[in-house]
Design a protein around this motif. Structure first.
Motif, PDB file in Angstrom:
ATOM      1  N   ASP A   1      18.254  53.438  72.336  1.00 59.70           N
ATOM      2  CA  ASP A   1      17.890  53.244  73.753  1.00 59.70           C
ATOM      3  C   ASP A   1      17.283  54.510  74.339  1.00 59.70           C
ATOM      4  OD1 ASP A   1      18.865  50.702  73.554  1.00 59.70           O
ATOM      5  OD2 ASP A   1      20.830  51.177  74.410  1.00 59.70           O
TER       6      ASP A   1
ATOM      7  N   MET B   1      13.723  54.817  73.082  1.00 63.51           N
ATOM      8  CA  MET B   1      12.863  53.828  73.746  1.00 63.51           C
ATOM      9  C   MET B   1      12.544  54.272  75.169  1.00 63.51           C
ATOM     10  SD  MET B   1      12.107  51.535  71.565  1.00 63.51           S
ATOM     11  CE  MET B   1      11.449  50.262  72.625  1.00 63.51           C
ATOM     12  N   GLY B   2      13.524  54.868  75.853  1.00 66.17           N
ATOM     13  CA  GLY B   2      13.255  55.361  77.202  1.00 66.17           C
ATOM     14  C   GLY B   2      12.210  56.457  77.208  1.00 66.17           C
TER      15      GLY B   2
ATOM     16  N   ARG C   1       9.791  56.828  75.014  1.00 68.22           N
ATOM     17  CA  ARG C   1       8.492  56.213  74.725  1.00 68.22           C
ATOM     18  C   ARG C   1       7.930  55.494  75.938  1.00 68.22           C
ATOM     19  NH1 ARG C   1       9.808  53.786  68.660  1.00 68.22           N
ATOM     20  NH2 ARG C   1       9.666  55.823  67.557  1.00 68.22           N
ATOM     21  N   ARG C   2       8.824  54.844  76.735  1.00 68.78           N
ATOM     22  CA  ARG C   2       8.340  54.164  77.952  1.00 68.78           C
ATOM     23  C   ARG C   2       7.752  55.179  78.927  1.00 68.78           C
ATOM     24  NH1 ARG C   2      13.462  51.729  77.992  1.00 68.78           N
ATOM     25  NH2 ARG C   2      13.525  49.748  76.878  1.00 68.78           N
ATOM     26  N   GLU C   3       8.434  56.333  79.090  1.00 70.19           N
ATOM     27  CA  GLU C   3       7.909  57.360  79.988  1.00 70.19           C
ATOM     28  C   GLU C   3       6.542  57.857  79.531  1.00 70.19           C
ATOM     29  OE1 GLU C   3      10.804  60.432  80.180  1.00 70.19           O
ATOM     30  OE2 GLU C   3      12.255  59.238  81.326  1.00 70.19           O
TER      31      GLU C   3
ATOM     32  N   GLU D   1       4.378  56.159  77.744  1.00 69.89           N
ATOM     33  CA  GLU D   1       3.386  55.105  77.980  1.00 69.89           C
ATOM     34  C   GLU D   1       2.960  55.061  79.439  1.00 69.89           C
ATOM     35  OE1 GLU D   1       5.155  51.558  76.601  1.00 69.89           O
ATOM     36  OE2 GLU D   1       4.942  52.042  74.456  1.00 69.89           O
ATOM     37  N   MET D   2       3.920  55.258  80.332  1.00 68.48           N
ATOM     38  CA  MET D   2       3.560  55.251  81.758  1.00 68.48           C
ATOM     39  C   MET D   2       2.651  56.429  82.089  1.00 68.48           C
ATOM     40  SD  MET D   2       7.193  54.153  83.453  1.00 68.48           S
ATOM     41  CE  MET D   2       6.549  54.201  85.110  1.00 68.48           C
TER      42      MET D   2
ATOM     43  N   SER E   1      -0.784  55.677  80.750  1.00 66.27           N
ATOM     44  CA  SER E   1      -1.501  54.689  81.568  1.00 66.27           C
ATOM     45  C   SER E   1      -2.055  55.330  82.819  1.00 66.27           C
ATOM     46  CB  SER E   1      -0.561  53.537  81.928  1.00 66.27           C
ATOM     47  OG  SER E   1       0.513  54.027  82.716  1.00 66.27           O
TER      48      SER E   1
END
Length: 600
Positions: A346, A349-350, A352-354, A356-357, A360
């Motif tokens: 987890d 994954m957190g 990687r999400r940061e 990706e944001m 973007s």
């Protein structure tokens, strides 16, 4: 201790019970197997040297080992140990700082000298308070001596060789609560608390950060020093604090404004340096994030392999060969590994999400914007220089305007003096008018208060006259009561006076008052009726307690004294008679109202 030297074993046992090395009269050791390092004979459990009293007090005996106590011989008495199979004597809870013991079961012929002889072996005795009832209180110099005295609890004492009851007894030693012990203990606790507070204060002062140095006062020399420090990156923090303090103190004025402006400008030049440092730190943080992400992914791979091992071990062909305990451990380890793996997964994954944001947000921006940002930075610098030039021009204009204002103020000073005088006169006139209005209000209030005082005086006179009239009426009523009592003592004259009173009441009922009749209120009239009915049913009479018990069922507030006073007042309606002889003598009340009617 009086013991013949022919029995060295008993002598050594007695001295060992007191915690002393068994020595002879000449100072030579009696037994060769005595170990002086332990303070006792071999074969006896060793003494703990950490116990109070430097190891003299006997050690606590384990519950599975029976307590072995020996005979203690003294000069005037002998102490015999209790039965080792009996339970240990009960003791009360130890008071704080206890140095006093209670000793019960002393022989009747025991003296303070004998008590001192027995208990001075436990330590220094400060005081002995002996009672006539075969007990005493002993106060020792130290607390550990109380433990040694408790060791003697349960011993049977015998004076000399006599077995008489007056010369024998069974000692009971227990803790005693004494005010002196408590006071000394409290003083010691307060001293320890003071030492603790002092130690904490020293620790706090040692770890307290030093106070910042005082900021110097503003001067031209100090201003030049601070300006040089502002240009140095290492001394910038100290200099900016001094500058801030000067501005808050109000050192900025017309003479020093340019100096302060130059220092503020020097402080502004550090913004570019701070932005570059921030960018460098952000770059380091990104590199650290990448390293952390790589390390975390490697850890997760290893966790996946460990979990795979647990799952393969849980399959049927391998699982059947393990014991129950091994299976339980493998299942517990598998659950723990899966939980830790999920937590790390987890977290990854957190991250990687940061990323990706962030990607973007960067994708939205065009690469052409990078060039535009560089151009905008140059444009901003040019604009900053323009603003500095404009600010300098504005300062020159401000100085010119101030000079012109000073010239104009000198010309208007004479005019302003006249206007200020007129304003002062107007203010004084308004103040006088306000004072006059206030005086008028005060006078009106004074008149109102005088009128109220006169009314109060008149009311007071009226009340005094009413009191005098009431006193006269009361005196007249008392005289009439006395005359009525005298008339009631006579036979026929009382009946005629009663008839006259009835006729007067019929002729002028408005003039009758409560003070002219023996019945003072409507409540007493009701009581007389109820009592008359009650006594009419009891022709032989009834006691006052019986009557009151009946009345209290109707009203609990009725008291015996009130009823008895009312009945004694009405002698023609109720009569008191004595019945019985001696101890059975009893006062009874009877109803005699019909006899009074017959007489009239």
């Amino acid at each position: 201790m009086g013991l013949p030297m022919s029995d060295p074993t008993a002598w050594a046992t007695a001295m060992n019970n007191l915690g002393m090395a068994p020595m002879g009269m000449t100072g030579q050791p009696l037994l060769p197997d005595f170990d002086p390092a332990l303070g006792m004979m071999t074969g006896i459990p060793p003494i703990n040297p950490m116990m109070p009293g430097l190891g003299i007090v006997p050690p606590p005996i384990p519950p599975d080992m029976p307590a072995v106590k020996e005979i203690i011989h003294c000069k005037s008495c002998t102490l015999f140990p209790p039965n080792p199979h009996l339970p240990p004597p009960a003791t009360r809870e130890r008071p704080p700082g206890c140095k006093t013991v209670f000793v019960g079961g002393l022989p009747e012929n025991g003296t303070e000298q004998i008590i001192m002889e027995v208990f001075e072996q436990c330590g220094e005795v400060i005081a002995i308070r002996k009672s006539k009832k075969n007990f005493c209180h002993i106060r020792f110099a130290e607390e550990f001596m109380v433990d040694k005295a408790l060791y003697l609890s349960g011993y049977r004492i015998r004076l000399g060789s006599s077995t008489d009851k007056k010369d024998t007894g069974r000692l009971h030693v227990d803790f005693a609560q004494a005010r002196d012990d408590l006071y000394e203990w409290e003083c010691k606790q307060r001293m320890l608390a003071r030492e603790e507070r002092h130690r904490r204060r020293l620790e706090e002062e040692r770890f307290r950060p030093p106070s910042p140095p005082p900021v110097v006062h503003y001067s031209d020399h100090e201003c030049s020093v601070v300006a040089e420090k502002l240009k140095d990156d290492t001394k910038f923090l100290e200099a900016i604090q001094t500058l801030l303090t000067w501005i808050e103190r109000g050192e900025v004025n017309r003479r020093t404004a340019n100096n302060f402006y130059s220092m503020i400008q020097s402080a502004n030049s550090h913004i570019r340096r701070l932005v570059n440092e921030k960018a460098a730190h952000e770059k380091e943080m990104e590199e650290a994030k990448e390293k952390f992400k790589l390390a975390l992914s490697g850890i997760l791979v290893q966790f996946e392999q460990i979990v795979a091992v647990y799952h393969s071990a849980s399959k049927q062909k391998a699982w059947d060969h393990f014991t129950k305990a091994q299976r339980k451990n493998i299942s517990v380890w598998c659950k723990q590994a899966e939980e830790i793996r999920n937590i790390h997964n987890d977290e990854l994954m957190g991250i990687r999400r940061e990323e990706e944001m962030e990607m973007s947000d960067e994708e939205i921006e065009d690469p052409s914007e990078m060039k535009e940002t560089e151009e905008s930075a140059l444009v901003s610098q040019v604009e900053a220089l323009k603003e500095e030039n404009d600010s300098l021009r504005w300062q020159l204009d401000a100085y010119r305007n101030e000079v012109e204002l000073l010239k104009q103020e000198q010309g208007k000073a004479s005019r302003d003096e006249d206007t200020t005088k007129e304003q002062q006169m107007k203010l004084l006139q308004q103040a006088l008018q306000g004072m006059q209005k206030h005086l008028l209000k005060v006078q009106d209030e004074y008149k109102k208060r005088e009128a109220e005082l006169e009314k109060v005086r008149e009311d007071k006179l009226k009340i005094e006259t009413l009191l005098e009239n009431l006193k006269e009426q009361q005196s007249m009523a008392d005289e009439e009561d006395k005359e009525r009592d005298a008339v009631d003592c006579q036979g026929n004259e009382s009946s005629t006076s009663r008839v006259c009173a009835c006729s007067q009441e019929k002729e002028c009922p408005g003039e009758k008052t409560l003070s002219n009749s023996p019945v003072k209120s409507e409540r007493e009239v009701l009581l007389v009726g109820i009592i008359s009915t009650f006594l009419h049913v009891h022709p032989f009479g009834a006691s006052i307690e019986y009557i009151c018990s009946y009345l209290q069922r109707l009203d609990s507030k009725i008291c015996t004294a009130e009823v008895e006073v009312l009945m004694t007042r009405l002698q023609n309606t109720f009569r008191q008679e004595l019945s019985g002889v001696g101890a059975s003598l009893e006062k009874r009340w009877k109803f005699c109202g019909f006899d009074g009617l017959k007489m009239t």
